[in-house]
Motif scaffolding. Structure first.
Motif, mmCIF file in Angstrom:
data_model
loop_
_atom_site.group_PDB
_atom_site.id
_atom_site.type_symbol
_atom_site.label_atom_id
_atom_site.label_comp_id
_atom_site.label_asym_id
_atom_site.label_seq_id
_atom_site.Cartn_x
_atom_site.Cartn_y
_atom_site.Cartn_z
ATOM 1 N N LYS A 89 -30.280 42.427 6.114
ATOM 2 C CA LYS A 89 -30.503 43.388 5.307
ATOM 3 C C LYS A 89 -31.912 43.239 4.846
ATOM 4 N N THR A 95 -32.610 53.115 5.065
ATOM 5 C CA THR A 95 -31.980 53.073 6.246
ATOM 6 C C THR A 95 -30.469 53.069 6.319
ATOM 7 N N TYR A 120 -27.518 50.229 10.153
ATOM 8 C CA TYR A 120 -26.857 49.200 9.361
ATOM 9 C C TYR A 120 -25.965 48.571 10.318
#
Length: 473
Positions: free
Chosen positions: A416, A423, A428
C-alpha cells in the motif's frame, strides 16, 4: 383532455400513479371502492378506469357491478394467470402487475384510449388471440415482475427501470441482443429473464461461457463434430447450438470467441444453418441468440480481434447493465435480499439487516459488482455469530484501508505504501496481483480480493495482467 378514474384502497401501490398521470396531462379522480365511485361520479363520463384487483375482490358480484363503459385496466399486487384470464374475460383491456413502472403503465393507458369503440364488444378470447405474444409475456412477468426478488433481477433505480423497459420491448421478438456490463453485474440473469419472457420460454436456454472452454475445443463444443473429425472424436457429437434449437442460445463473454468460431457463428446467424466439424452437410437450426461481454467489441474490431461483420450482426439491440456503485438504494435492497438468501443456503436462522452493516456496504465501491457483494455477504454470514451479522466480517478492501496497520500484514502495508496518492481500485488490483502472485495460487489471490476465480481471470484480461511464469527444467 382525457379523464381517468382510479379505483383502489388507500394503501394500494396504484395510488402513486395519480401523481404520475397528472403530470402527463390527464384529469385524474380517485375512489376507494366502486360503491364510492358510483355514489359521487357518473363513471360512463370517464374515458378509462384503472382498477386495483383488491377493489374488485370486495364486490359481492363483480361481473354485475363493474361497468362496461368506460374501458378498464386491472392491476394486481398478487398477479396470477387465472386472475388475469378472468379479468380479461370480464372486460379488462389489460391485466398488469403491481408495482408497474410509469412507462409501462403510460403505454397501456395510451393504447387503451386509442382503441376504437368497436373493441368494446370484442370477446376476451379474441383479444388474447389477436396478440398472444404480448399477453403471454405480460402474464409471465405478472407472476415474477422484473425488479422483484422472485424474478432474479432486483432493482428499482432509474438505470434498472430503463433496462427493464427495454427488456419488455424486445421480449416478444427474436431480435439478437448484446448485453454489456462490467463483470459481476448480472448479465446471465438478464439473458434468462429475456428467455422467460419470450415466445421460446417453453424451450431450453443453453448458456455457454466462451472464456471457460479451451480454444481448441470450442468449435466442437458449439457446433458439434463428426466421428473421426479429429483425434479422439470416436463418436459424432451434436454440439450446444443444436441443443438450443427452437430455444435460446446465450453466449457469455462473446469477446473471447476465437476468430475461426466467429466465422462459423456468422453463418448460423446469416443462413440459419450449422455444419459440424468434419461434416459436408449442413443442418438447419432455429435459435434466438443473446450474447454478453464486458469488453469493448468495437475496439476489438479495430484491433483485428473480432470480426466486423459478426459485430454488426450481434449489435442489433444493446442492453446496458449499470455497475453496482451507480445503483444507489438498490445496493441496500440487494444486500438485504442476499442476506436472507445466504442464511437459507447455510441453514442459518434469519438475522436482522442492521444499520452498521448497511453503512459499511454503502461505503464500498464494489469493483466486483453484485458477484462481489454476494461473496462478501456469504463470508460475513459464515464468520458472524448465529444471531447477528457483523460488518467487520465482510472483509472488504475499504474496511482494510480504514483500519490501517492493525488490519493488514506488514507485507500488505508495504504494498500500500508504494502506491501514490489517488490510486484507483484497478491500479490497486493490478499492483496487488503482480506483487502476490509469485507466492499465492489463483484461488488464494481471488479469496484475498473477495472475488471468484472467474472474476479474477476476467479482470486479468481487462487490465492485461500477465500470469506468473513457471520455469520449466
Amino acid at each position: 383532455m382525457h379523464s381517468i378514474m382510479i379505483i383502489c384502497p388507500d394503501n394500494s401501490l396504484l395510488k402513486e400513479s395519480e401523481r404520475w398521470l397528472s403530470k402527463y396531462g390527464f384529469q385524474i379522480n380517485t375512489s376507494q371502492s366502486f360503491e364510492q365511485a358510483n355514489k359521487y361520479y357518473d363513471l360512463s363520463a370517464f374515458d378509462l378506469m384503472l382498477v386495483d384487483q383488491a377493489a374488485i375482490e370486495l364486490l359481492e358480484n363483480p361481473t354485475n357491478e363493474i361497468p362496461e363503459n368506460p374501458k378498464h385496466i386491472v392491476l394486481d399486487a398478487k398477479p396470477s394467470l387465472s386472475t388475469g384470464v378472468n379479468s380479461m374475460a370480464e372486460g379488462a383491456v389489460y391485466y398488469l402487475p403491481l408495482p408497474t413502472d410509469i412507462e409501462t403503465l403510460l403505454k397501456h393507458v395510451v393504447n387503451t384510449l386509442e382503441q376504437g369503440d368497436q373493441e368494446k364488444a370484442t370477446p376476451a378470447s379474441e383479444i388474447v388471440s389477436s396478440n398472444p405474444v404480448l399477453f403471454a409475456a405480460s402474464e409471465r412477468e405478472a407472476a415474477l415482475p422484473l425488479g422483484s426478488p422472485g424474478s432474479g433481477i432486483i432493482g428499482q433505480c432509474p438505470p434498472m427501470l430503463e433496462l427493464f423497459s427495454d427488456m419488455r420491448k424486445v421480449s416478444g421478438t427474436d431480435v439478437t441482443v448484446l448485453i454489456r456490463g462490467e463483470s459481476g453485474t448480472g448479465k446471465e440473469l438478464v439473458a434468462k429473464a429475456l428467455h422467460n419472457l419470450s415466445q421460446r420460454h417453453d424451450q431450453p436456454i443453453i448458456t455457454v461461457n466462451c472464456a471457460a472452454i479451451p480454444e481448441n475445443l470450442i468449435e466442437s463444443e458449439l457446433f458439434g463434430h463428426e466421428k473421426g473429425a479429429f483425434t479422439g472424436a470416436t463418436t459424432a457429437h451434436d454440439g450446444l447450438i443444436i441443443a438450443a434449437d427452437k430455444g435460446t442460445l446465450f453466449l457469455d463473454e462473446i469477446g473471447e470467441l476465437p476468430l475461426e468460431a466467429q466465422a462459423r457463428l456468422l453463418r448460423v446467424l446469416q443462413e440459419g444453418e450449422i455444419r459440424r466439424v468434419g461434416a459436408t452437410q449442413s443442418t438447419h437450426v432455429d435459435i434466438r441468440l443473446i450474447t454478453a461481454t464486458h469488453r469493448n467489441l468495437f475496439e476489438m474490431v479495430k484491433n483485428g480481434q473480432f470480426r466486423e461483420d459478426l459485430y454488426y450482426r450481434l449489435y442489433v439491440m444493446e442492453l446496458l447493465l449499470p455497475p453496482l456503485r451507480d445503483r444507489g438504494e438498490d445496493i441496500s435492497i440487494l444486500a438485504e435480499a442476499l442476506l436472507e438468501k445466504t442464511c437459507l443456503k447455510h441453514r442459518r436462522p434469519p438475522v436482522p439487516y442492521n444499520k452498521t452493516f448497511d453503512r459499511t456496504i454503502r461505503s464500498h465501491d464494489w469493483p466486483g459488482n453484485v458477484r462481489e457483494l454476494e461473496n462478501a455477504i456469504e463470508r460475513a454470514i459464515i464468520l458472524s455469530p448465529m444471531d447477528r451479522v457483523e460488518a467487520a466480517n465482510l472483509k472488504l478492501a475499504s474496511q482494510h484501508h480504514s483500519q490501517g496497520q492493525s488490519s493488514r500484514t506488514s507485507s500488505d502495508d508495504s504494498v500500500k505504501a508504494t502506491l501514490p496518492e489517488g490510486t484507483t481500485l484497478d491500479d490497486y488490483f493490478k499492483h496487488f496481483v503482480l506483487t502476490h502472485q509469485h507466492k499465492m495460487t489463483e484461488t488464494q489471490l481471488a479469496h484475498s480480493l473477495g472475488i471468484s476465480r472467474k472474476s479474477l481471470w476476467e479482470r486479468r484480461q481487462k487490465l492485461a495482467i500477465p500470469k506468473k511464469v513457471t520455469n520449466k527444467k
